[in-house]
Design an enzyme around this catalytic site. Structure first.
Site, PDB file in Angstrom:
ATOM      1  N   TYR A 215       0.866  -1.300  -0.011  1.00 15.31           N
ATOM      2  CA  TYR A 215       0.130   0.013   0.143  1.00 15.31           C
ATOM      3  C   TYR A 215       0.554   1.139   0.040  1.00 15.31           C
ATOM      4  O   TYR A 215       0.852   2.201   0.940  1.00 15.31           O
ATOM      5  CB  TYR A 215      -1.031  -0.030   1.212  1.00 15.31           C
TER       6      TYR A 215
ATOM      7  N   LYS B 109       0.559 -16.845   7.202  1.00 14.89           N
ATOM      8  CA  LYS B 109       1.091 -16.230   8.110  1.00 14.89           C
ATOM      9  C   LYS B 109       2.102 -16.956   8.914  1.00 14.89           C
ATOM     10  O   LYS B 109       3.218 -17.409   8.564  1.00 14.89           O
ATOM     11  CB  LYS B 109       0.247 -15.085   8.921  1.00 14.89           C
TER      12      LYS B 109
ATOM     13  N   ASP C 174     -11.414 -17.956   8.638  1.00  8.46           N
ATOM     14  CA  ASP C 174     -10.142 -17.401   8.284  1.00  8.46           C
ATOM     15  C   ASP C 174      -9.202 -17.211   9.377  1.00  8.46           C
ATOM     16  O   ASP C 174      -9.598 -16.274  10.158  1.00  8.46           O
ATOM     17  CB  ASP C 174     -10.472 -15.988   7.389  1.00  8.46           C
TER      18      ASP C 174
ATOM     19  N   TYR D  33     -11.117  -8.615   7.337  1.00 15.03           N
ATOM     20  CA  TYR D  33     -10.132  -8.672   6.322  1.00 15.03           C
ATOM     21  C   TYR D  33      -9.771 -10.029   5.809  1.00 15.03           C
ATOM     22  O   TYR D  33      -9.406 -10.710   6.560  1.00 15.03           O
ATOM     23  CB  TYR D  33      -8.797  -7.714   6.795  1.00 15.03           C
TER      24      TYR D  33
END
Ligand SMILES: *Cc1c(COP(=O)(O)O)cnc(C)c1O
Length: 427
Positions: free
Chosen positions: A17, A275, A246, A145
């Site tokens: 980003y 992750k 998730d 998210y």
């Protein structure tokens, strides 16, 4: 030389980003060990981020390093179509061993976002195989998210997800309010009233409910009641809808349980992991599902699950995953996470009395200082580095999820630095 390299980076390379050529501040890492990042200019930073939840055993863990070197000496990669190898087999065995017995099949994906795409495709194929090709939508909650690819973006919070730019291309999903009751409290049935109404009117179009159990990560760093999930499960069963959890951020002990779904006491139909899966060494994610879902998918046309990345089950990444889980399970992680939890609660509590602080919250090895106003990254990031810590706030959130191996002294210093900087931005 160093400044020249940094300048090249700023001119030509995108970071997450970011904008090229905008001269954003960057800190040049030279080496890393344990819980410490060493910069090119010699400064040392205590890592509060575990490189975005992933480096749970710290940098340069000797067992991790050896596992990768050993695998390099065999082979680093081989295609997974028609071929297989020990790292993939043993990692899959390990994953099925440590997750809920209902989960029985593993798909290895390249990144968290891709594992979410895979989960969504599994849910759609599950219904298509049963003659319900119209079930292609997903129900989710706000403030979620799930990643940056198109399918994943479509179930991110439409506002905080910053994906409105792509609205014309994104699949239109169904959004319920975010779970309102904080972790540790009893969620009233009214929390799920709107979600229930959405299920009532849309259940024939919905393939699955997708959400992050207990901890909403990048969408707001919120911890919500396990009760909410128990009630959600009852509704999903009543309307015969799949549940996708998730756990890309929460998996592998971070929330205080090995997997956050354990707080609620039931397994999802489909589970996304990423992750910390490889201890932060390699990019790898996994989508797990039940035998029933897997068999239903392949019972219809075309008889297979329709996904297969080039680097599927990369052997180096799988070797890292296997070593990471072995270290985790032998490390007494519960005690480590508990110690960090208590250290964060104690160390961040002075922030509670600051006027610019909305709330301090801690769950497992996650600490969050939510401010009243969004921080200016250009100001706060260098201040944190000045204090000798690596913390990367976003919006109103200054948050940490350190490696599990962080020492008590480092944890104290990390919290002290955060309190100091939050206080300094108060003026
Ligand atoms: C980070 C994250 C993802 C995306 O994973 P990537 O590896 O960045 O693609 C998805 N869901 C959650 C909950 C995450 O924290």
């Amino acid at each position: 030389m160093q400044n020249k390299d940094l300048y090249f980076d700023q001119q030509h390379i995108w970071h997450p980003y970011s904008a090229v050529g905008a001269g954003q501040p960057l800190f040049h890492v030279d080496s890393a060990e344990g819980c410490t990042l060493r910069l090119k200019d010699g400064r040392e930073l205590i890592d509060g981020m575990a490189s975005w939840w992933s480096v749970i055993h710290g940098y340069r863990h000797p067992t991790m390093d050896d596992a990768l070197k050993t695998q390099i000496d065999r082979f680093s990669h081989v295609m997974f179509g028609g071929l297989t190898h020990d790292p993939a087999i043993h990692l899959a065995e390990k994953l099925l061993d440590i997750t809920h017995p209902a989960l029985d099949a593993v798909f290895f994906a390249d990144s968290g976002s891709v594992s979410v795409e895979v989960a969504m495709k599994m849910a759609i194929q599950y219904w298509a195989s049963q003659g319900h090709a119209g079930r292609q939508k997903f129900l989710t909650v706000r403030s979620g998210y799930h990643g940056d690819t198109f399918g994943a973006m479509s179930v991110c919070d439409p506002v905080t997800g910053m994906h409105s730019l792509f609205a014309q291309t994104l699949a239109q999903q169904i959004f319920a309010p975010r779970p309102a009751t904080p972790f540790g409290q009893t969620a009233p049935a009214s929390d799920l009233k709107e979600l229930k109404a959405l299920l009532e009117s849309h259940h024939k179009e919905i393939a699955a409910i997708i959400l992050e159990p207990i901890v909403q990560g990048a969408g707001g760093m919120r911890f919500y009641s396990s009760d909410y999930l128990v009630q959600l499960k009852a509704l999903a069963d009543a309307y015969d809808i799949l549940i996708i959890f998730d756990e890309i951020a929460t998996g592998f002990g971070r929330s205080g349980k090995l997997f956050a779904y354990e707080h609620a006491g039931f397994a999802p139909d489909i589970l996304c992991l990423g992750k910390a899966l490889t201890g932060g060494y390699m990019t790898l994610a996994a989508t797990l599902t039940s035998r029933k879902v897997a068999e239903t998918i392949q019972s219809g046309e075309p008889g297979v699950f329709m996904h297969g990345p080039t680097f599927m089950a990369n052997p180096l990444a799988c070797a890292a995953g296997l070593a990471s889980i072995e270290i985790l399970m032998q490390s007494g992680w519960q005690a480590k996470v508990k110690r960090i939890s208590e250290g964060l609660a104690r160390g961040l509590s002075p922030c509670n009395s600051l006027e610019n602080v909305q709330e301090v919250r801690v769950l497992g090895a996650i600490g969050v200082v939510e401010l009243k106003e969004a921080v200016d990254m250009k100001v706060i990031q260098p201040m944190l580095v000045e204090q000798g810590v690596w913390v990367r706030p976003f919006g109103k959130l200054v948050y940490v999820m350190p490696p599990y191996i962080i020492s008590d002294a480092q944890l104290i210093q990390l919290c002290h630095a955060i309190c100091h900087v939050v206080e300094a931005t108060n003026r």
